[in-house]
Design a protein around this motif. Structure first.
Motif: not given
Length: 282
Positions: A252, A261, A266
């Motif tokens: 991310n 995040d 991911t």
């Protein structure tokens, strides 16, 4: 300036920039696996009437062990995710997640003091992802990529020194030894970190330097694993071509609206993590 300060304070809480002591790790929610898996009556490693052969598995470590970046968070203290690699491995027919005390921001000292005691003594497989916070991962991300400051290079140099002088290797070794003391018969699997950036990277001037530092960090972690009869899982190859700035990133990028995040894998990235760990977990 006040707005920026307030934003960074908020980010610090989410990203682990505020120091988290051992008591915080000890008080974290321990997320465990499912009660019963399909086709596995009774669940549990060897328990119940179904004759299951599931291996009891525990996951300790930092944000990469918790699954930060994958979303589907189960709580908002450690940001453990239903899509992190521990939960993905729990879905395997022969593995049962019995403890997930991994927590965002955790250092090796916090893993030893606050997480290892939460590992059941019946666990036969333990994964460990730790070391990034020992070298100031969050501070580097803050000072070199979120809001670039004059402290960027000194922050990187500080982390590089801890790798070069053997501190990180010693710290990770201590964490492995703590796990072994808790569960002497368990197989311990220690993971490295992916390279965060696809190179060349036009957006981030410090991307190459941080990737180089990550390679050195992984080498230090691998040395600690090898010296303590643990299995090391290298994920650099699995993530190759999928760093920030690639056409298909599995890391991310920074986003002010999804700051938790940033600079973490991911959901697809955690599938890659789980695939590599699966090869070693036995």
């Amino acid at each position: 300036m006040l707005l920026a300060t307030a934003l960074l304070a908020t980010l610090g809480l989410a990203f682990g920039w505020v120091a988290v002591g051992p008591a915080d790790g000890a008080g974290a929610v321990v997320v465990t696996g499912k009660g019963d898996k399909p086709g596995k009556p009774g669940g549990g490693g060897g328990g119940g009437g179904g004759g299951t052969t599931e291996l009891e598995y525990a996951a300790v470590g930092d944000s990469f062990a918790a699954g930060v970046g994958a979303r589907s968070y189960l709580e908002s203290t450690c940001y453990t995710s239903a899509k992190g690699y521990p939960k993905l491995l729990d879905a395997e027919a022969d593995l049962r997640l019995v403890a997930l005390p991994a927590c965002s921001g955790a250092s090796t000292a916090e893993v030893i003091a606050g997480q290892v005691p939460a590992v059941p003594t019946t666990a036969t497989r333990v994964t460990l992802t730790v070391g990034g916070n020992d070298v100031g991962f969050a501070a580097v991300m803050q000072n070199c990529f979120v809001i670039v400051t004059s402290s960027c290079e000194s922050t990187i140099l500080s982390g590089e020194a801890l790798v070069a002088n053997g501190t990180v290797t010693a710290n990770v070794a201590a964490a492995v030894q703590a796990v072994r003391a808790r569960v002497p018969g368990a197989k311990v699997i220690v993971t490295g970190y992916p390279l965060l950036f696809h190179l060349p990277n036009a957006r981030y001037q410090w991307a190459e330097r941080v990737n180089q530092g990550t390679v050195a960090l992984n080498d230090a972690i691998e040395a600690a694993a090898a010296a303590n009869q643990a299995v090391f899982v290298d994920v650099e190859g699995a993530f190759a071509g999928h760093g920030i700035g690639s056409s298909i990133p599995w890391i991310n990028d920074w986003n002010w609206f999804r700051y938790v995040d940033g600079f973490h894998p991911t959901a697809t990235g955690y599938v890659a993590y789980a695939t590599e760990i699966r090869k070693a977990i036995g």
